[in-house]
Design an enzyme around this catalytic site. Structure first.
Site, short mmCIF file in Angstrom:
data_model
loop_
_atom_site.label_atom_id
_atom_site.label_comp_id
_atom_site.label_asym_id
_atom_site.label_seq_id
_atom_site.Cartn_x
_atom_site.Cartn_y
_atom_site.Cartn_z
CG MET A 327 24.76 -3.84 42.79
SD MET A 327 25.77 -1.55 41.85
CE MET A 327 26.11 -0.61 42.90
CG ASP A 346 26.68 -15.37 44.21
OD1 ASP A 346 25.26 -16.25 44.86
OD2 ASP A 346 25.93 -14.27 44.29
CB VAL A 403 23.04 -10.87 49.84
CG1 VAL A 403 24.62 -11.53 50.03
CG2 VAL A 403 22.98 -10.13 50.96
CD GLU A 405 18.25 -3.22 49.83
OE1 GLU A 405 19.05 -4.08 49.58
OE2 GLU A 405 17.66 -1.90 49.72
CE LYS A 410 20.05 -5.40 52.06
NZ LYS A 410 21.58 -5.58 50.76
CB SER A 432 19.67 0.56 47.25
OG SER A 432 19.17 0.04 46.74
CG HIS A 453 24.04 3.86 48.81
ND1 HIS A 453 23.25 5.17 48.25
CD2 HIS A 453 23.60 2.72 47.76
CE1 HIS A 453 21.95 4.42 47.60
NE2 HIS A 453 22.77 2.90 46.64
P1 NAI Z 1 22.06 -9.29 42.17
O1 NAI Z 1 20.36 -9.63 42.41
O2 NAI Z 1 22.05 -8.58 40.82
O3 NAI Z 1 23.17 -9.79 43.35
C1 NAI Z 1 23.23 -10.15 44.75
C2 NAI Z 1 23.92 -11.44 44.32
O4 NAI Z 1 23.74 -11.67 45.94
C3 NAI Z 1 23.60 -12.32 44.03
O5 NAI Z 1 24.46 -13.26 42.52
C4 NAI Z 1 23.04 -14.30 44.89
O6 NAI Z 1 23.29 -15.13 44.63
C5 NAI Z 1 23.78 -13.09 46.13
N1 NAI Z 1 23.52 -14.27 47.46
C6 NAI Z 1 22.34 -14.45 48.10
N2 NAI Z 1 21.95 -14.73 48.75
C7 NAI Z 1 23.88 -14.78 49.68
C8 NAI Z 1 24.32 -15.06 50.70
N3 NAI Z 1 24.47 -15.66 51.57
N4 NAI Z 1 25.60 -15.51 50.37
C9 NAI Z 1 26.44 -14.70 49.17
N5 NAI Z 1 25.56 -14.03 48.39
C10 NAI Z 1 24.49 -14.04 47.92
O7 NAI Z 1 21.66 -7.37 43.12
P2 NAI Z 1 22.04 -6.16 43.22
O8 NAI Z 1 21.51 -5.48 42.23
O9 NAI Z 1 23.54 -6.34 43.08
O10 NAI Z 1 21.83 -5.70 44.21
C11 NAI Z 1 22.50 -5.73 45.97
C12 NAI Z 1 22.37 -4.90 46.90
O11 NAI Z 1 22.91 -3.83 46.41
C13 NAI Z 1 21.04 -4.66 47.12
O12 NAI Z 1 21.08 -4.32 48.46
C14 NAI Z 1 20.84 -3.73 45.92
O13 NAI Z 1 19.48 -2.67 46.95
C15 NAI Z 1 22.45 -2.72 46.45
N6 NAI Z 1 22.34 -1.49 45.53
C16 NAI Z 1 21.92 -2.04 44.15
C17 NAI Z 1 21.76 -1.08 42.89
C18 NAI Z 1 21.89 -1.72 42.37
O14 NAI Z 1 21.15 -0.11 40.92
N7 NAI Z 1 21.08 -2.61 41.11
C19 NAI Z 1 23.03 0.69 43.70
C20 NAI Z 1 22.86 0.88 44.58
C21 NAI Z 1 22.64 -0.51 45.59
#
Ligand code: NAI
Length: 723
Positions: A327, A346, A403, A405, A410, A432, A453
């Site tokens: 995302m 990240d 970051v 979920e 968070k 989400s 979102h």
């Molecule tokens: P993802 O797992 O692809 O990415 C999360 C990223 O956050 C990773 O690159 C991780 O290294 C990074 N991260 C972890 N701790 C961190 C920190 N302390 N500082 C900076 N970065 C950090 O997950 P995704 O799918 O991108 O989801 C991210 C958020 O978006 C979640 O809250 C999810 O629920 C929400 N979301 C996801 C959707 C989807 O379709 N995947 C749709 C809408 C919202």
């Protein structure tokens, strides 16, 4: 004249510049329609005029100079049959007069030519277009439940053949300049800025003042309906388009009829056929609903209808994105495309770089397709700074957190980011599932904490759901909306709650598919019925896309949160078994209801053991009933959201449903659907389903009250707006 300027040069060529005052884009206002025949008369009667170049006066800076976009909202929003017919017929009359004026007319296309804009140029004898990657030419009317009504259904088939024209019009796709040239839609592509010059050169070179279809020797390219090859196209085309649209869109059927009947006739009669079917389509509930939601309401939301008016407009210039995963990377890309300086953070530099490379990949593709110059791509990429250093957040107007979920994680990054932010900067979470009010507890400035979102994939999905926590302030709402508008997405604003608006209601579609599975419906039948409702995919397919383990996780969380009040979802045990015992997580590991190791995907054989099939034979009545069931289930949930105050504006409910989870667009959205069915009839049917399938169909009290008073959602909303 107000909308056109005419300048005659020394060679007797009149340049007619189309420029509707006070609009960024030319549209077919009633004034425009009145003035076209006026200047056509002038051109005809003035012996000094040898030919005409028609072009647009809209500035190149904001967007490419634009010919015009489409029909004006006012006319489409009306339901006055006679007025609509008059307007449609007046346009066709004006364009017919233009192409038969006896002097060569060339269109110098220096910007978007969509809908009515392209139709205007099709009535010219020659078309020159600038080689600008931002220019598109197309007839997208089908996307709002209509079809081209300004001669497009008659001129395009005569120009490029019935098959090519129908393909293009039925999908509402557009051409880039060079593709338009190879398709035969335009005659010449020139360097941007040289359009008028080239158009004049064509006139001076003896450009012919007759359309091909007005010549005796004219033959329809590819043959007409009585030609053996041509008739094949009609039979196949008809079957194909009907199958694709499951008969949900009268626009598709009526367009086929207009083309079929029209191409056999001389142009004047053909245009009357088109107008007749166009108006018939315009008056269908499907077109009325789609025009209102996908055209008028969407435009209002895009322009900031939900924005608190008393907060001064802001312009976010620097925005930090926390988390460079799927995302975060997508969000960074769309921000940079909008010219926003982006800090992409990240935990490791490698992770942050990987996020940036996502943008790089998309930009490379755009450049190779000729949609963007290398310089522009470089400039966009240069706006993204990948880092692990939270201090670089300093000076940001807004932070978008994406970051993992996890509530604790968070909370941690919220604190770290806020330490860098100036007062008034907004912190938006892309969570989400986690309620915003709860996440805001980690914030020292909850009035600036909000949910922003996005949907996946971020660059393609046009909706952004803004979620208000209990303490979110007005300024944060306004600034978030300014941000969403700057990145050119459509915002809706909803109140906090489990699953907010979109995930909660979308979930009911998937859940109802599971219930059908448990009842013994054949899986293929469930997904077919789902697609037949007009949803983009069936409920089981969509469940695989979202991920089965995620749905198990959310169910467990909900159960833990609700305790006694939790009602188990029928069929959920099947999914639990698939995830926990068989490791089937959905599309992401190639194993779900379907197997994805081969293309096309195949139904997983083992499913029949977990969910034995007892209903495999469908009758038309059964399909209709189950289609309605799937739509009702979602609409009842939307009504519950309304009753609970999650949403309170029919525009955002409808536009949000269609753009976020693909709620059948032909309905105009769930609220429009309930209004059109009528609240009383809707409540009666929902009660029947509740008796048959369970309480989840029971309509909320709000619907019963409104039904008793004979109210509609849009009726109440209009009253509220007027007050
Ligand atoms: P993802 O797992 O692809 O990415 C999360 C990223 O956050 C990773 O690159 C991780 O290294 C990074 N991260 C972890 N701790 C961190 C920190 N302390 N500082 C900076 N970065 C950090 O997950 P995704 O799918 O991108 O989801 C991210 C958020 O978006 C979640 O809250 C999810 O629920 C929400 N979301 C996801 C959707 C989807 O379709 N995947 C749709 C809408 C919202």
């Amino acid at each position: 004249m107000e909308n056109f300027k005419i300048e005659i040069d020394g060679d007797g060529i009149a340049t007619v510049t189309f420029d509707v005052p006070g609009r960024s884009m030319n549209t077919l206002t009633s004034g425009v329609m009145k003035e076209i025949p006026e200047w056509v008369e002038q051109v005809k009667g003035d012996d000094a005029i040898k030919g005409v170049v028609l072009t647009s006066g809209k500035p190149r800076a904001s967007a490419p100079g634009r010919i015009w976009a489409t029909w004006p909202g006012g006319m489409l929003g009306g339901s006055d049959l006679q007025a609509a017919y008059d307007a449609g017929w007046r346009l066709n009359g004006a364009l017919r007069a233009l192409e038969t004026c006896g002097k060569p007319v060339a269109a110098a296309i220096n910007g978007l030519a969509l809908g009515g804009g392209l139709e205007l140029t099709l009535a010219c004898h020659y078309r020159v277009v600038g080689d600008n990657s931002k220019i598109q030419l197309g007839l997208p009317e089908i996307k709002v439940g209509l079809f081209p009504g300004g001669g497009g259904t008659q001129r395009l088939p005569r120009l490029i053949g019935v098959q090519a024209a129908l393909m293009q019009m039925s999908e509402g796709k557009s051409w880039r300049p060079k593709d338009a040239l190879s398709a035969g839609v335009v005659h010449e592509v020139v360097e941007p800025g040289k359009e008028v010059e080239a158009a004049k050169a064509w006139i001076k070179g003896g450009g012919k003042a007759v359309q091909p279809w007005d010549e005796k020797s004219f033959k329809l390219p590819g043959g007409g309906p009585y030609h053996p090859a041509g008739s094949q196209v009609f039979i196949m085309g008809n079957a194909m388009l009907r199958k694709q649209s499951y008969g949900n869109y009268p626009a598709v059927t009526n367009m086929m009829k207009a083309v079929y009947e029209g191409v056999q006739l001389p142009m004047d009669a053909a245009l009357r056929v088109e107008t007749r079917y166009f108006i018939k389509t315009l008056m269908t509930p499907q077109a009325q609903g789609m025009i209102r939601s996908l055209f008028l309401s969407k435009q209002e939301l895009d322009k900031g209808a939900l924005r608190p008016a008393d907060v001064p407009k802001s312009d976010p210039k620097k925005v930090a994105v926390l988390g460079a995963g799927m995302m975060g990377a997508g969000i960074a890309y769309v921000q940079a495309m909008a010219g926003i300086e982006t800090i992409l953070i990240d935990v490791s530099q490698e992770g942050a770089d990987k996020g940036k490379s996502y943008a790089e990949d998309i930009l490379k593709k755009r450049v190779s397709r000729g949609q963007m110059t290398q310089d522009k791509a470089d400039a966009v990429l240069a706006l993204i700074t990948p880092t692990t250093d939270y201090e670089l957040i300093k000076g940001s107007d807004l932070v978008v957190e994406a970051v993992f979920e996890s509530r604790d994680l968070k909370a941690e990054v919220t604190k770290k980011a806020e330490a860098q932010l100036a007062p008034g900067a907004v912190f938006g979470s892309n969570t989400s599932t986690l309620p915003i009010t709860g996440l805001a507890e980690a914030s020292v400035r909850p009035e600036d904490f909000i949910g922003i979102h996005f949907f996946s994939p971020v660059d393609k999905m046009m909706l952004v759901e803004i979620i208000l926590g209990e303490k979110t302030g007005k300024a944060a709402i306004a600034k978030s909306l300014d941000y969403v508008m700057k990145i050119r997405k459509t915002p809706i604003v909803v109140n906090d709650g489990r699953g907010f608006y979109t995930s909660r209601c979308f979930g009911t579609y998937v859940a109802e598919g599971l219930a059908m599975l448990e009842e013994g419906y054949a899986p293929a039948m469930i997904d077919n019925i789902g697609r037949a409702t007009g949803m983009p995919r069936g409920p089981l397919e969509m469940h695989d896309d979202v991920a089965l383990d995620l749905s198990v996780k959310i169910t467990k969380q909900t159960k833990a949160d609700l305790g006694d009040k939790f009602t188990p979802q029928p069929g959920m045990e099947i999914v639990e078994k698939m995830v926990e015992e068989l490791g089937r997580y959905g599309r992401k590991n190639g194993k779900g209801f379907y197997d994805y190791d081969s293309k096309p995907k195949t139904l997983w054989k083992g499913l029949s053991e977990l969910a034995p099939v007892t209903i495999a034979e469908s009758t038309p009545e059964l399909v209709e009933d189950q289609k309605r069931r799937l739509l009702y289930r979602q609409a009842v949930e939307v009504a519950r959201c309304w009753e609970e105050g999650v949403i309170d504006d029919p525009r955002e409910a409808d536009v949000g449903a269609i753009l976020a989870w693909g709620f059948a667009p032909w309905t105009g959205g769930p609220i429009t659907m309930i209004d059109q069915i009528g609240l009383k009839a809707f409540v009666e049917q929902a009660d029947k389903y509740a008796a048959q399938y369970g309480e989840r169909f029971t309509p909320p009290q709000l619907l019963r009250d409104m039904a008793a008073k004979g109210e509609t959602f849009y009726g109440k909303f209009a009253g509220k707006k007027a007050a």
